[in-house]
Design a protein around this motif. Structure first.
Motif, PDB file in Angstrom:
ATOM      1  N   LEU A  94       0.770  -1.168  -0.158  1.00  0.00           N
ATOM      2  CA  LEU A  94      -0.108  -0.059   0.090  1.00  0.00           C
ATOM      3  C   LEU A  94       0.831   1.324   0.142  1.00  0.00           C
ATOM      4  O   LEU A  94       0.520   2.156  -0.786  1.00  0.00           O
ATOM      5  CB  LEU A  94      -1.000   0.087   1.171  1.00  0.00           C
ATOM      6  CG  LEU A  94      -2.255  -0.855   0.951  1.00  0.00           C
ATOM      7  CD1 LEU A  94      -3.092  -0.988   2.662  1.00  0.00           C
ATOM      8  CD2 LEU A  94      -3.206  -0.057  -0.078  1.00  0.00           C
ATOM      9  N   TYR A 141      -4.332   3.728   5.771  1.00  0.00           N
ATOM     10  CA  TYR A 141      -4.374   2.910   4.758  1.00  0.00           C
ATOM     11  C   TYR A 141      -4.358   1.534   5.517  1.00  0.00           C
ATOM     12  O   TYR A 141      -4.594   0.606   4.998  1.00  0.00           O
ATOM     13  CB  TYR A 141      -3.036   2.866   3.969  1.00  0.00           C
ATOM     14  CG  TYR A 141      -1.573   2.836   4.813  1.00  0.00           C
ATOM     15  CD1 TYR A 141      -1.024   1.892   4.716  1.00  0.00           C
ATOM     16  CD2 TYR A 141      -1.382   4.157   5.322  1.00  0.00           C
ATOM     17  CE1 TYR A 141       0.199   1.925   5.361  1.00  0.00           C
ATOM     18  CE2 TYR A 141      -0.294   4.162   6.073  1.00  0.00           C
ATOM     19  CZ  TYR A 141       0.694   3.245   5.875  1.00  0.00           C
ATOM     20  OH  TYR A 141       1.980   3.160   6.649  1.00  0.00           O
ATOM     21  N   LEU A 176      -2.102  -2.975  -7.272  1.00  0.00           N
ATOM     22  CA  LEU A 176      -2.018  -3.427  -5.949  1.00  0.00           C
ATOM     23  C   LEU A 176      -2.581  -4.965  -5.708  1.00  0.00           C
ATOM     24  O   LEU A 176      -3.744  -5.291  -6.479  1.00  0.00           O
ATOM     25  CB  LEU A 176      -3.056  -2.616  -4.913  1.00  0.00           C
ATOM     26  CG  LEU A 176      -2.541  -1.212  -4.442  1.00  0.00           C
ATOM     27  CD1 LEU A 176      -3.522  -0.342  -3.961  1.00  0.00           C
ATOM     28  CD2 LEU A 176      -1.469  -1.475  -3.254  1.00  0.00           C
TER      29      LEU A 176
END
Length: 488
Positions: A94, A141, A176
């Protein structure tokens, strides 16, 4: 701060780190945490997150600490899960992707599953603590899937999420691992907030490209039967309070020693946690270029780079620590004199007051991240300045703060020569121009303080109204004053 929540409900804040109260009942919170703590005290509330401990045997129930109107609840994390969740997916997937660093993505399936598993564990520990009228605000996050896990457990509360780091365009974000699961996790919220309109627009682009939702109003999207809002909420600081701290810090022992050691030299300062997103390597190269290109400043300036260590358990950060220290040493060895060290590079934390005093002493603040969600150092540097003789902020155009602080000298941190020229320009800038730039930026800081950010987000979350545009977005000063160019 006004009371935006209903009288019957609490505010519940979830963050990775929780600033637990000290034995005297006070907390060691600073900056952002102070605003959240004030909101919790206003409404009565719960602050939930990681205890800071990793263990081999996890208790399912969190540890509870009562402190006035705030209940702190913290949960230990299994040592193996922490390595997968935090060191692994959060900081090796992330973090680099959100900072546009596809080349640093390193994660495997076990780390991805560990991230989602820890979020499930946290949701299961939090759910029994919630009341039906509580308003939930999840931060950063580490906990993107947390709302979806709470919904799975039957939670119908209003839930907001704020991302404190950038969000990239869809071509980058889609790299991702488990991208689809993450995007679905976002859609379980009632409000998703970002620092800048650019980040919010990037996120909207991701939704539309993946056909995960469609717009149904200003800032509102629908996924299935659920509607949620997207907005930009640039975080601020308490500018006047920081200015007062900076004034008082002139008597601080660290500040006094620094002033004495400088003699008549002018101070250039950079303050960053050790991270590849901060552009410290590129900044040292630019400063070295400035010295080589401007021999009249030799032995007339000192660059202080304060860089506390960060995430030392992540291999990339260990390597970076050695590389930057070697780079600073090389610059000093090749550019310095017997009686002059061009760069003072330290790897430890400096106290809040001393740091404010050093900002105030500096003629130039170098805030040149390669990518940053906001960057409060830029705002603190401006707030710390002496209004009669202010220093000059040199600011990366890739920091979220540039949307408000566009009276700074804006630079491309990858462009070594132009950044070097901006340093020379800042040091030679006439007093009246320095004052004009400072006044413009300080007015904006006062118009969007930390309490304004906190209340603005909660107002939208609890009322269901459309987010208003950031207060300073688009109010740029003229290009003559805004952009740093090479002299001549």
């Amino acid at each position: 701060m006004e009371r935006p929540l209903g009288a019957s409900g609490r505010l519940v804040v979830i963050s990775n780190r929780v600033p637990l109260p000290a034995k005297d009942g006070n907390s060691s919170a600073g900056g952002l945490a102070v605003a959240l703590e004030a909101a919790l005290k206003q409404h009565g509330g719960l602050w939930f997150g990681w205890s800071g401990r990793t263990v081999d045997q996890v208790e399912n129930a969190p540890q509870i600490i009562e402190a006035g109107k705030i209940t702190f609840a913290v949960l230990d994390v299994h040592r193996k899960d922490f390595d997968l969740f935090y060191t692994g997916f959060a900081n090796r997937a992330l973090w680099p992707i959100c900072h546009y660093r596809l080349d640093l993505l390193q994660v495997d399936r076990s780390q991805t599953e560990g991230y989602f598993r820890v979020n499930r564990t946290f949701a299961e520990a939090l759910a029994p603590l919630l009341g039906p009228d509580d308003t939930i605000w999840i931060h950063d996050y580490h906990f993107i899937p947390l709302a979806a896990e709470l919904r799975r457990l039957g939670c119908r509360n209003r839930i907001g999420f704020f991302l404190h780091i950038p969000w990239p365009p869809s071509d980058i974000a889609s790299a991702l691992p488990a991208y689809g699961r993450l995007q679905n996790g976002f859609t379980a919220y009632d409000l998703v907030g970002f620092h800048t309109k650019q980040d919010a627009d990037n996120f909207r682009q991701c939704l539309l490209r993946e056909n995960l939702g469609f717009p149904v109003g200003d800032g509102e999207y629908q996924v299935g039967g659920h509607r949620f809002r997207i907005g930009a909420f640039p975080v601020g600081i308490d500018a006047d309070a920081f200015a007062e701290t900076a004034r008082a810090a002139e008597r601080n022992p660290t500040v006094r020693r620094m002033r004495e050691s400088m003699e008549k030299r002018r101070l250039i300062i950079g303050v960053d946690r050790l991270d590849y997103s901060k552009g410290i390597k590129e900044r040292i190269e630019s400063y070295s270029c400035f010295i080589r290109s401007n021999p009249q400043f030799r032995n007339k300036v000192v660059y202080l780079q304060v860089t506390p260590k960060s995430r030392s358990d992540v291999p990339e950060y260990k390597r970076m620590q050695h590389q930057i220290a070697e780079q600073a040493g090389w610059a000093n060895g090749n550019l310095g004199e017997v009686d002059w060290t061009p760069i003072r590079y330290i790897n430890k934390t400096i106290g809040h007051m001393a740091l404010a005093g050093l900002y105030r002493m500096a003629r130039v603040g170098l805030v040149t991240p390669l990518r940053d969600g906001m960057n409060l150092v830029a705002k603190e540097f401006v707030a710390a300045q002496d209004e009669n003789d202010p220093g000059v902020l040199i600011l990366s155009r890739f920091a979220g703060a540039m949307h408000e602080l566009d009276a700074a000298l804006l630079v491309n941190p990858y462009d070594t020569e132009t950044t070097a020229a901006a340093i020379a320009r800042a040091l030679e800038m006439p007093l009246e121009e320095r004052r004009e730039r400072w006044r413009t930026m300080m007015d904006r800081l006062r118009g969007n303080g930390i309490d304004d950010w906190c209340q603005g987000f909660l107002d939208v979350l609890t009322s269901g109204k459309s987010p208003v545009p950031p207060p300073q977005e688009g109010r740029h000063v003229s290009s003559r004053r805004r952009v740093a160019h090479a002299p001549g």
